[in-house]
Scaffold this active site. Structure first.
Site, PDB file in Angstrom:
ATOM      1  N   SER A 130       0.892  -1.328  -0.007  1.00  0.00           N
ATOM      2  CA  SER A 130       0.051   0.049  -0.099  1.00  0.00           C
ATOM      3  C   SER A 130       1.051   0.973  -0.103  1.00  0.00           C
ATOM      4  CB  SER A 130      -0.950   0.099   1.148  1.00  0.00           C
ATOM      5  OG  SER A 130      -1.807   1.295   1.207  1.00  0.00           O
ATOM      6  N   TYR A 145      -3.208   0.073   9.920  1.00  0.00           N
ATOM      7  CA  TYR A 145      -3.107  -0.457   8.652  1.00  0.00           C
ATOM      8  C   TYR A 145      -1.794  -0.268   8.131  1.00  0.00           C
ATOM      9  CZ  TYR A 145      -4.018  -0.610   3.419  1.00  0.00           C
ATOM     10  OH  TYR A 145      -4.181  -0.678   2.195  1.00  0.00           O
TER      11      TYR A 145
END
Length: 245
Positions: A130, A145
């Protein structure tokens, strides 16, 4: 060599888009997912084989790893994901554990995949990382996250180092905002399109990503054209890491 691909989180989004591309290349592909209805739809759309398992549980991990041992596995994509932005000061232990348990499953399923590839004489692995692992975004506070995805990027490099002698390449892609079902965790369906469209201008290229934008890069990293590429984390982010509008 007999080929087979396995994709966790492959019943929707970037995982399913990658599965479609592999199927089109004639590579038998199995997708792993938690929801039976979503898996059935994926099979109907693409012809992929499906395997239902909840990777947040040890039972699910064990079931997937037992299944891996039956496959002539040459391609593996770790695409299972979860995203629900929440301020750092509001994170609970349960919030944190969702991300860390997902990383745990990714670690041990990747380990099983690599062991099977060693038996096959080699293979290629792609992790879905990500852009959030590279930098913090004020509009989407994502400390746990991002911490988890940074771990995925580090795992990519370590696996590449250790598995290169077994003819196994390991890379990752780091997307920015991509139109996938992952946003349903915190964005209502009736405002999904306008919410995602509000991020178009965030990307220098002028739009958010589509699942196939990422799948095209994952497919390249999985195939022989990328046979001198390993340990890399590719930014597939519409230019966000170059600069934001």
């Amino acid at each position: 060599m007999t080929q087979h691909a396995l994709i966790t989180g492959g019943s929707s989004g970037m995982g399913l888009a990658t599965a479609k591309r592999l199927i089109a290349k004639g590579i038998p592909t199995t997708v792993i997912g938690r929801d039976a209805a979503t898996l059935a739809q994926a099979a109907k759309e693409t012809g992929v084989a499906t395997f239902q398992a909840d990777l947040s549980t040890q039972e699910g991990i064990d079931a997937v790893n037992d299944h891996i041992a039956t496959l002539p596995l040459t391609h593996f994509v770790n695409a299972a994901g979860y995203f629900n932005p929440k301020p750092f000061l509001d994170h609970s232990g349960d919030d944190y554990d969702i991300y860390m348990n997902l990383n745990r499953s990714g670690f041990f399923v990747s380990q099983a995949a690599a062991r099977q590839m060693v038996k096959q004489g080699g293979g290629a692995i792609v992790h879905i990382g990500s852009m959030w692992a590279h930098q913090a975004i004020a509009a989407t506070p994502s400390s746990a996250y991002s911490m988890a995805k940074a771990g995925v990027h580090a795992l990519t490099q370590h696996m590449a180092m250790e598995l290169g002698s077994h003819n196994i390449r390991v890379n990752a892609v780091a997307p920015a905002v991509v139109r996938t079902p992952i946003y349903r965790n915190f964005v209502p369906d009736d405002v999904m399109d306008e919410t995602l469209a509000s991020f178009d201008g965030f990307h220098p290229i002028g739009r958010i990503g589509e699942p196939d934008d990422v799948a095209k890069v994952a497919e390249f990293l999985l195939n022989a054209d990328a046979d001198w590429v390993t340990g890399a984390v590719w930014d597939v982010d519409g230019g966000v890491m170059a600069g934001r509008n």
